[in-house]
Design a protein around this motif. Structure first.
Motif, PDB file in Angstrom:
ATOM      1  N   PHE A 222       0.822  -1.202   0.000  1.00 34.04           N
ATOM      2  CA  PHE A 222       0.000   0.000   0.000  1.00 34.04           C
ATOM      3  C   PHE A 222       0.862   1.260   0.000  1.00 34.04           C
ATOM      4  CE2 PHE A 222      -3.495  -2.556   2.257  1.00 34.04           C
ATOM      5  CZ  PHE A 222      -4.094  -2.859   1.047  1.00 34.04           C
ATOM      6  N   ALA A 223       2.134   1.114   0.323  1.00 33.93           N
ATOM      7  CA  ALA A 223       3.053   2.255   0.334  1.00 33.93           C
ATOM      8  C   ALA A 223       4.210   1.955  -0.600  1.00 33.93           C
ATOM      9  CB  ALA A 223       3.578   2.513   1.748  1.00 33.93           C
ATOM     10  N   ALA A 224       4.739   2.983  -1.218  1.00 35.75           N
ATOM     11  CA  ALA A 224       5.818   2.808  -2.186  1.00 35.75           C
ATOM     12  C   ALA A 224       7.106   2.366  -1.500  1.00 35.75           C
ATOM     13  CB  ALA A 224       6.053   4.115  -2.936  1.00 35.75           C
ATOM     14  N   LYS A 225       7.875   1.531  -2.204  1.00 35.21           N
ATOM     15  CA  LYS A 225       9.202   1.154  -1.725  1.00 35.21           C
ATOM     16  C   LYS A 225      10.113   2.382  -1.689  1.00 35.21           C
ATOM     17  CE  LYS A 225       9.192  -3.482  -3.827  1.00 35.21           C
ATOM     18  NZ  LYS A 225       9.926  -4.334  -4.804  1.00 35.21           N
ATOM     19  N   ASP A 226      11.130   2.301  -0.865  1.00 38.54           N
ATOM     20  CA  ASP A 226      12.098   3.390  -0.748  1.00 38.54           C
ATOM     21  C   ASP A 226      13.291   3.099  -1.662  1.00 38.54           C
ATOM     22  OD1 ASP A 226      13.737   5.468  -0.050  1.00 38.54           O
ATOM     23  OD2 ASP A 226      14.115   4.780   2.002  1.00 38.54           O
ATOM     24  N   PHE A 227      13.391   3.857  -2.749  1.00 36.56           N
ATOM     25  CA  PHE A 227      14.515   3.716  -3.678  1.00 36.56           C
ATOM     26  C   PHE A 227      15.457   4.916  -3.591  1.00 36.56           C
ATOM     27  CE2 PHE A 227      11.278   0.991  -5.639  1.00 36.56           C
ATOM     28  CZ  PHE A 227      12.018  -0.152  -5.889  1.00 36.56           C
ATOM     29  N   SER A 228      15.367   5.660  -2.502  1.00 29.81           N
ATOM     30  CA  SER A 228      16.137   6.903  -2.400  1.00 29.81           C
ATOM     31  C   SER A 228      17.647   6.651  -2.421  1.00 29.81           C
ATOM     32  CB  SER A 228      15.753   7.659  -1.126  1.00 29.81           C
ATOM     33  OG  SER A 228      15.990   6.865   0.028  1.00 29.81           O
ATOM     34  N   GLY A 229      18.078   5.446  -2.078  1.00 29.76           N
ATOM     35  CA  GLY A 229      19.504   5.169  -2.066  1.00 29.76           C
ATOM     36  C   GLY A 229      20.078   4.834  -3.426  1.00 29.76           C
ATOM     37  N   LEU A 230      19.229   4.677  -4.450  1.00 30.13           N
ATOM     38  CA  LEU A 230      19.715   4.340  -5.783  1.00 30.13           C
ATOM     39  C   LEU A 230      20.077   5.593  -6.566  1.00 30.13           C
ATOM     40  CD1 LEU A 230      17.241   1.545  -6.958  1.00 30.13           C
ATOM     41  CD2 LEU A 230      19.523   1.281  -5.972  1.00 30.13           C
ATOM     42  N   ALA A 231      21.164   5.509  -7.300  1.00 33.37           N
ATOM     43  CA  ALA A 231      21.549   6.634  -8.161  1.00 33.37           C
ATOM     44  C   ALA A 231      20.593   6.706  -9.344  1.00 33.37           C
ATOM     45  CB  ALA A 231      22.978   6.440  -8.656  1.00 33.37           C
ATOM     46  N   THR A 232      20.223   7.914  -9.715  1.00 25.66           N
ATOM     47  CA  THR A 232      19.333   8.127 -10.853  1.00 25.66           C
ATOM     48  C   THR A 232      20.107   8.815 -11.964  1.00 25.66           C
ATOM     49  OG1 THR A 232      17.395   8.311  -9.427  1.00 25.66           O
ATOM     50  CG2 THR A 232      17.204   9.216 -11.640  1.00 25.66           C
ATOM     51  N   ARG A 233      20.139   8.173 -13.133  1.00 25.97           N
ATOM     52  CA  ARG A 233      20.905   8.691 -14.264  1.00 25.97           C
ATOM     53  C   ARG A 233      19.970   9.269 -15.315  1.00 25.97           C
ATOM     54  NH1 ARG A 233      22.626   3.793 -12.799  1.00 25.97           N
ATOM     55  NH2 ARG A 233      21.283   2.817 -14.369  1.00 25.97           N
ATOM     56  N   GLU A 287      14.719  -0.410 -15.585  1.00 29.51           N
ATOM     57  CA  GLU A 287      15.120  -0.570 -14.190  1.00 29.51           C
ATOM     58  C   GLU A 287      13.875  -0.305 -13.352  1.00 29.51           C
ATOM     59  OE1 GLU A 287      18.713   0.913 -11.363  1.00 29.51           O
ATOM     60  OE2 GLU A 287      17.484   2.487 -12.228  1.00 29.51           O
ATOM     61  N   HIS A 288      13.250  -1.366 -12.880  1.00 29.39           N
ATOM     62  CA  HIS A 288      11.959  -1.233 -12.215  1.00 29.39           C
ATOM     63  C   HIS A 288      12.112  -0.654 -10.811  1.00 29.39           C
ATOM     64  CE1 HIS A 288       9.944  -3.241 -15.462  1.00 29.39           C
ATOM     65  NE2 HIS A 288      10.694  -4.313 -15.337  1.00 29.39           N
ATOM     66  N   ARG A 289      11.380   0.421 -10.575  1.00 24.74           N
ATOM     67  CA  ARG A 289      11.348   1.028  -9.245  1.00 24.74           C
ATOM     68  C   ARG A 289       9.910   1.190  -8.749  1.00 24.74           C
ATOM     69  NH1 ARG A 289      16.100   5.713  -9.198  1.00 24.74           N
ATOM     70  NH2 ARG A 289      17.749   4.404 -10.101  1.00 24.74           N
ATOM     71  N   VAL A 308       7.979   6.208 -11.990  1.00 22.21           N
ATOM     72  CA  VAL A 308       9.115   6.060 -11.081  1.00 22.21           C
ATOM     73  C   VAL A 308      10.297   5.296 -11.679  1.00 22.21           C
ATOM     74  CG1 VAL A 308       7.771   6.229  -8.944  1.00 22.21           C
ATOM     75  CG2 VAL A 308       8.025   4.000 -10.079  1.00 22.21           C
ATOM     76  N   SER A 309      10.080   4.454 -12.668  1.00 18.14           N
ATOM     77  CA  SER A 309      11.139   3.572 -13.154  1.00 18.14           C
ATOM     78  C   SER A 309      12.089   4.298 -14.102  1.00 18.14           C
ATOM     79  CB  SER A 309      10.537   2.346 -13.828  1.00 18.14           C
ATOM     80  OG  SER A 309       9.829   1.565 -12.887  1.00 18.14           O
ATOM     81  N   ARG A 310      13.256   3.704 -14.283  1.00 21.00           N
ATOM     82  CA  ARG A 310      14.274   4.288 -15.152  1.00 21.00           C
ATOM     83  C   ARG A 310      14.746   3.236 -16.152  1.00 21.00           C
ATOM     84  NH1 ARG A 310      14.014   9.673 -14.606  1.00 21.00           N
ATOM     85  NH2 ARG A 310      16.128   9.875 -15.449  1.00 21.00           N
ATOM     86  N   ALA A 311      15.991   3.332 -16.587  1.00 21.40           N
ATOM     87  CA  ALA A 311      16.563   2.385 -17.541  1.00 21.40           C
ATOM     88  C   ALA A 311      17.928   1.935 -17.046  1.00 21.40           C
ATOM     89  CB  ALA A 311      16.694   3.017 -18.919  1.00 21.40           C
ATOM     90  N   VAL A 312      18.267   0.676 -17.335  1.00 21.16           N
ATOM     91  CA  VAL A 312      19.592   0.171 -16.990  1.00 21.16           C
ATOM     92  C   VAL A 312      20.637   0.816 -17.900  1.00 21.16           C
ATOM     93  CG1 VAL A 312      21.053  -1.887 -16.923  1.00 21.16           C
ATOM     94  CG2 VAL A 312      18.675  -1.997 -16.119  1.00 21.16           C
TER      95      VAL A 312
END
Length: 320
Positions: A222-233, A287-289, A308-312
């Motif tokens: 019900f709440a979003a996962k925490d991906f704050s520690g991942l680098a976003t390119r 890159e699923h987030r 929210v998702s990005r790419a590898v």
């Protein structure tokens, strides 16, 4: 004004609150119907709908009977730090009011198994209820362990009490935290584990099922996962059907970049919880987030949640 984004309201229905019922301390159920008496879109256990409330859209699991095509039933927990959704339902909504509803969508479907082990925490019981009915109707073995803060706060316990041999109701103030080591300590071939509840419970169940057979664990958050520690390119996004090439900086979501370029994408939560903004991927590695996928679903390369998702790699080609 619709709480949906301008281009995100395709397929939204205006439904009427037929009735409301207090299911426990802090939990209110709503039954929604077509004001004209029409049938509603079909759904299966595990599905949720998006409910448009003043200025916000919230996702609620359907907990009624899928065979009843005239009604949707959801249950809403009054959040202590409500951002407007649950507070409106509990304090201001009344039978006869109209609400906008999108969906249903199902990212938590009940897959065939030899037996089911259901684990629910608090309001996480809602998507599990129709699963129990289906498993019972199909004659499949099942057990439910249901935890909550107190017995008074736990919804639908009266109905669940009809299955004393299959349902274990464990309020925390009486029994402490759920004994997940006993429940999940030994992997069982052919057993599917379905869990929904607060983040702490979800994470603990996921950790204990790490050694279970692939595909055994099914989660809904019900709440979003925490991906704050991942680098976003930064990422380059090619919109194949629109003929657009977009540069999406690290500080911007793909969804925001698409909308800025005039490409409309249905969306409701913008946090990766609801799955409404899934777009098909033609080339590139997502890159699923999001907070919908788990297990084998994280290896899916066919689509991604653009909120929210990005790419590898450096580029994605989307079917949009």
């Amino acid at each position: 004004m619709s709480p949906w984004d301008e281009d995100g309201d395709e397929g939204v229905l205006d439904l009427m609150i037929e009735s409301m019922r207090r299911e426990s301390d802090g939990v209110m159920s709503l039954t929604l119907v077509d004001p004209e008496g029409g049938w509603l879109p079909a759904w299966s256990p595990g599905a949720h709908i998006d409910v448009g409330l003043p200025s916000v859209v919230r996702q609620y699991s359907l907990c009624g009977d899928p065979a009843d095509r005239r009604r949707y039933t959801v249950a809403v927990l009054l959040e202590q730090r409500s951002r407007g959704g649950s507070e409106f339902v509990h304090r201001r909504a009344r039978p006869g009011d109209l609400v906008e509803v999108g969906g249903p969508r199902n990212h938590f479907a009940l897959e065939p198994a030899d037996e089911y082990r259901f684990i629910a925490g608090g309001i996480g019981i809602t998507p599990i209820l129709p699963m129990l009915r289906q498993a019972e109707a199909e004659g499949t073995e099942w057990r439910l362990t249901y935890g909550g803060r107190t017995r008074a706060s736990m919804a639908f316990t009266e109905a669940l009490g009809r299955h004393p041999d299959r349902v274990d109701i464990r309020p925390e103030d009486e029994f402490g935290l759920l004994d997940l080591d006993s429940l999940l300590g030994e992997p069982r071939e052919g057993t599917a584990v379905y869990c929904c509840g607060p983040t702490g419970l979800i994470d603990a169940v996921e950790a204990r099922c790490a050694q279970w057979p692939a595909g055994a664990l099914h989660l809904e958050r019900f709440a979003a996962k925490d991906f704050s520690g991942l680098a976003t390119r930064p990422v380059s996004v090619r919109c194949e059907r629109s003929g657009l090439d977009l540069h999406v900086p690290a500080s911007q979501s793909i969804l925001d970049a698409l909308e800025e370029a005039g490409v409309g994408v249905a969306n409701a939560c913008r946090t990766g919880v609801c799955g409404s903004c899934e777009v098909r991927v033609l080339r590139g590695m997502p890159e699923h987030r999001d907070s919908v996928r788990s297990g084998d679903g994280l290896d899916d390369t066919s689509s991604l949640a653009v909120c929210v998702s990005r790419a590898v790699g450096p580029e994605l080609v989307l079917d949009i």
